[in-house]
Scaffold this motif. Structure first.
Motif, PDB file in Angstrom:
ATOM      1  N   ALA A 212       7.903 -15.609 -15.397  1.00 49.83           N
ATOM      2  CA  ALA A 212       8.273 -17.036 -15.371  1.00 49.83           C
ATOM      3  C   ALA A 212       7.366 -17.848 -14.450  1.00 49.83           C
ATOM      4  N   GLY A 213       6.083 -17.589 -14.517  1.00 54.97           N
ATOM      5  CA  GLY A 213       5.115 -18.343 -13.734  1.00 54.97           C
ATOM      6  C   GLY A 213       4.801 -17.758 -12.377  1.00 54.97           C
ATOM      7  N   ALA A 214       5.604 -16.780 -11.909  1.00 54.95           N
ATOM      8  CA  ALA A 214       5.370 -16.211 -10.574  1.00 54.95           C
ATOM      9  C   ALA A 214       4.062 -15.443 -10.502  1.00 54.95           C
ATOM     10  N   ALA A 215       3.579 -14.934 -11.638  1.00 51.77           N
ATOM     11  CA  ALA A 215       2.328 -14.164 -11.634  1.00 51.77           C
ATOM     12  C   ALA A 215       1.135 -15.021 -11.251  1.00 51.77           C
ATOM     13  N   ALA A 216       1.270 -16.328 -11.349  1.00 51.50           N
ATOM     14  CA  ALA A 216       0.163 -17.210 -10.977  1.00 51.50           C
ATOM     15  C   ALA A 216      -0.001 -17.311  -9.469  1.00 51.50           C
ATOM     16  N   ARG A 217       1.030 -16.941  -8.703  1.00 51.95           N
ATOM     17  CA  ARG A 217       0.957 -17.078  -7.244  1.00 51.95           C
ATOM     18  C   ARG A 217       1.236 -15.777  -6.496  1.00 51.95           C
ATOM     19  N   THR A 218       1.552 -14.713  -7.218  1.00 51.98           N
ATOM     20  CA  THR A 218       1.824 -13.410  -6.590  1.00 51.98           C
ATOM     21  C   THR A 218       0.824 -12.390  -7.118  1.00 51.98           C
ATOM     22  N   PRO A 219      -0.038 -11.845  -6.272  1.00 54.62           N
ATOM     23  CA  PRO A 219      -1.080 -10.935  -6.760  1.00 54.62           C
ATOM     24  C   PRO A 219      -0.528  -9.572  -7.164  1.00 54.62           C
ATOM     25  N   VAL A 220      -1.166  -8.996  -8.161  1.00 54.74           N
ATOM     26  CA  VAL A 220      -0.883  -7.616  -8.577  1.00 54.74           C
ATOM     27  C   VAL A 220      -2.150  -6.809  -8.324  1.00 54.74           C
ATOM     28  N   ALA A 221      -2.006  -5.736  -7.563  1.00 55.39           N
ATOM     29  CA  ALA A 221      -3.143  -4.874  -7.244  1.00 55.39           C
ATOM     30  C   ALA A 221      -3.057  -3.606  -8.081  1.00 55.39           C
ATOM     31  N   ARG A 222      -4.216  -3.051  -8.375  1.00 62.59           N
ATOM     32  CA  ARG A 222      -4.252  -1.815  -9.154  1.00 62.59           C
ATOM     33  C   ARG A 222      -4.921  -0.733  -8.338  1.00 62.59           C
ATOM     34  N   ALA A 223      -4.246   0.428  -8.253  1.00 62.97           N
ATOM     35  CA  ALA A 223      -4.747   1.558  -7.468  1.00 62.97           C
ATOM     36  C   ALA A 223      -5.232   2.657  -8.397  1.00 62.97           C
ATOM     37  N   THR A 224      -6.418   3.176  -8.110  1.00 63.37           N
ATOM     38  CA  THR A 224      -6.923   4.307  -8.886  1.00 63.37           C
ATOM     39  C   THR A 224      -6.019   5.504  -8.734  1.00 63.37           C
ATOM     40  N   ASN A 225      -5.501   5.720  -7.525  1.00 62.22           N
ATOM     41  CA  ASN A 225      -4.574   6.802  -7.244  1.00 62.22           C
ATOM     42  C   ASN A 225      -3.473   6.249  -6.343  1.00 62.22           C
ATOM     43  N   LEU A 226      -2.252   6.198  -6.861  1.00 59.18           N
ATOM     44  CA  LEU A 226      -1.164   5.566  -6.110  1.00 59.18           C
ATOM     45  C   LEU A 226      -0.848   6.326  -4.823  1.00 59.18           C
ATOM     46  N   THR A 227      -0.883   7.651  -4.869  1.00 59.45           N
ATOM     47  CA  THR A 227      -0.581   8.434  -3.664  1.00 59.45           C
ATOM     48  C   THR A 227      -1.570   8.125  -2.548  1.00 59.45           C
ATOM     49  N   ARG A 228      -2.852   8.070  -2.877  1.00 59.30           N
ATOM     50  CA  ARG A 228      -3.853   7.755  -1.845  1.00 59.30           C
ATOM     51  C   ARG A 228      -3.679   6.333  -1.324  1.00 59.30           C
ATOM     52  N   ALA A 229      -3.305   5.417  -2.197  1.00 59.14           N
ATOM     53  CA  ALA A 229      -3.078   4.039  -1.753  1.00 59.14           C
ATOM     54  C   ALA A 229      -1.920   3.978  -0.770  1.00 59.14           C
ATOM     55  N   LEU A 230      -0.845   4.741  -1.032  1.00 58.79           N
ATOM     56  CA  LEU A 230       0.295   4.765  -0.115  1.00 58.79           C
ATOM     57  C   LEU A 230      -0.081   5.416   1.212  1.00 58.79           C
ATOM     58  N   GLU A 231      -0.894   6.462   1.166  1.00 58.67           N
ATOM     59  CA  GLU A 231      -1.351   7.092   2.403  1.00 58.67           C
ATOM     60  C   GLU A 231      -2.195   6.135   3.234  1.00 58.67           C
ATOM     61  N   ALA A 232      -2.997   5.321   2.569  1.00 59.93           N
ATOM     62  CA  ALA A 232      -3.804   4.327   3.287  1.00 59.93           C
ATOM     63  C   ALA A 232      -2.903   3.288   3.953  1.00 59.93           C
ATOM     64  N   TYR A 233      -1.827   2.892   3.267  1.00 57.40           N
ATOM     65  CA  TYR A 233      -0.872   1.964   3.872  1.00 57.40           C
ATOM     66  C   TYR A 233      -0.236   2.587   5.118  1.00 57.40           C
ATOM     67  N   LYS A 234       0.105   3.863   5.035  1.00 52.33           N
ATOM     68  CA  LYS A 234       0.730   4.539   6.181  1.00 52.33           C
ATOM     69  C   LYS A 234      -0.215   4.577   7.379  1.00 52.33           C
ATOM     70  N   LYS A 235      -1.489   4.833   7.112  1.00 53.82           N
ATOM     71  CA  LYS A 235      -2.468   4.847   8.204  1.00 53.82           C
ATOM     72  C   LYS A 235      -2.611   3.477   8.853  1.00 53.82           C
ATOM     73  N   ALA A 236      -2.339   2.422   8.075  1.00 54.64           N
ATOM     74  CA  ALA A 236      -2.417   1.060   8.600  1.00 54.64           C
ATOM     75  C   ALA A 236      -1.128   0.654   9.315  1.00 54.64           C
ATOM     76  N   GLY A 237      -0.169   1.568   9.439  1.00 52.78           N
ATOM     77  CA  GLY A 237       1.057   1.272  10.167  1.00 52.78           C
ATOM     78  C   GLY A 237       2.172   0.687   9.324  1.00 52.78           C
ATOM     79  N   ILE A 238       2.066   0.828   8.005  1.00 56.59           N
ATOM     80  CA  ILE A 238       3.086   0.296   7.103  1.00 56.59           C
ATOM     81  C   ILE A 238       3.997   1.447   6.667  1.00 56.59           C
ATOM     82  N   VAL A 239       5.298   1.244   6.764  1.00 58.61           N
ATOM     83  CA  VAL A 239       6.277   2.268   6.393  1.00 58.61           C
ATOM     84  C   VAL A 239       6.437   2.282   4.875  1.00 58.61           C
ATOM     85  N   VAL A 240       6.423   3.472   4.295  1.00 58.81           N
ATOM     86  CA  VAL A 240       6.571   3.615   2.843  1.00 58.81           C
ATOM     87  C   VAL A 240       7.977   4.111   2.546  1.00 58.81           C
ATOM     88  N   VAL A 241       8.722   3.307   1.778  1.00 59.86           N
ATOM     89  CA  VAL A 241      10.114   3.609   1.454  1.00 59.86           C
ATOM     90  C   VAL A 241      10.243   3.789  -0.054  1.00 59.86           C
TER      91      VAL A 241
END
Length: 313
Positions: A212-241
């Protein structure tokens, strides 16, 4: 006298002028061009080879890459896509089409928005483009979506002085669920959505419509490997739930929602994949007194995002 005649006969007579050719020849051809521009020179051959390699090399893509272009086919789908603001590059209209209300509205919406090419095409050409689908004389081309990189979402939160609030989807293949999640992320102040590159829903026209128009203002990122992307977030101090029906903790007891967090939502049928589940810092469940076994990704993400926004507010 004869001797004089012989000497006279040896003299050259009048000559036809060169027309300035000799003078121009003496003027030279200007400065010598660099070796790379002189045909036959070794450096010229090397430069030509590099130019060919550059021409064959694919164009650089964004950090998250691009999706593929898509065709919206049929009068009602085309009109609905234009109403919902789905990005479009070209509207194809069949020659000699019956000009009903939907055709007129599609043409009007495309003209009002601007930036959409209007192309008239014969029916056989539209049949070929759509692989024989019932296009009803209207075809809308949706350009490839420009995905962000997972790092971009965390960086955008940091630039705004906020704790990241991100949703990652694991195995969600319905574009409508993706669109619903994007809409919820936008509504509750999140910073974006991460999807895997393979075996996952992408930002199609259906996802755009559901957002409903939200995609124009909310970015969607694409990860080659989701597990590695989550591990990178954890290293940056972000909690993965991760959300799981058999999660060890209950949503209301999770204090991590008050800080930087990535909420991982699995598919309705299979839930989180094994590797993604093992990567999560916490696995939480949403209490459901009614006894439902699971919620679809859009509803589940909305509940958790509301709880996170309530605590942060």
């Amino acid at each position: 006298m004869a001797a004089n005649n012989r000497r006279m006969s040896g003299k050259k007579g009048a000559q036809v002028g060169s027309g300035g050719q000799r003078r121009r020849g003496l003027e030279g051809k200007g400065p010598t061009p660099p070796a790379e521009m002189r045909k036959g020179h070794k450096k010229n051959r090397v430069a030509a080879s590099k130019a060919k390699q550059t021409a064959r090399r694919p164009a650089p893509r964004g950090r998250g890459g691009k999706g593929t272009s898509e065709l919206v086919v049929g009068r009602n789908p085309v009109v609905e896509a234009l109403r919902e603001g789905v990005p479009a590059s070209t509207l194809y209209v069949q020659q000699f089409i019956d000009n009903d209300e939907r055709v007129r509205e599609a043409l009007q919406l495309a003209a009002e928005r601007g930036g959409i090419n209007l192309m008239e095409a014969p029916r056989p050409e539209l049949d070929r483009m759509t692989n024989g689908l019932n296009h009803q004389g209207l075809v809308l081309q949706v350009p490839p979506y420009e995905y962000a990189h997972p790092e971009d979402l965390a960086n955008a939160a940091a630039d705004g002085g906020e704790d990241p609030l991100i949703v990652a989807l694991d195995g969600v293949t319905d574009p409508r669920n993706l669109g619903a999640v994007v809409r919820s992320v936008s509504a509750f102040g999140g910073h974006g959505v991460v999807v895997p590159e393979r075996r996952a829903a992408g930002m199609t026209a259906g996802a755009w419509k559901t957002s409903a128009g939200a995609a124009a203002r909310t970015p969607v990122a694409r990860a080659t490997n989701l597990t590695r992307a989550l591990e990178a977030y954890k290293k940056a101090g972000i909690v993965v739930v991760g959300l799981a029906a058999d999660g060890e903790a209950e949503l209301g007891d999770l204090a991590a929602l008050e800080g930087p967090v990535v909420i991982v939502v699995g598919s309705e049928g299979k839930g989180l994949s094994r590797l993604v589940g093992e990567t999560c810092d916490f696995r939480v469940r949403i209490p459901m007194p009614g006894g439902a076994e699971s919620l679809n990704a859009g509803v589940a993400a909305g509940i958790v995002l509301y709880e996170a926004a309530r605590r942060r507010g």
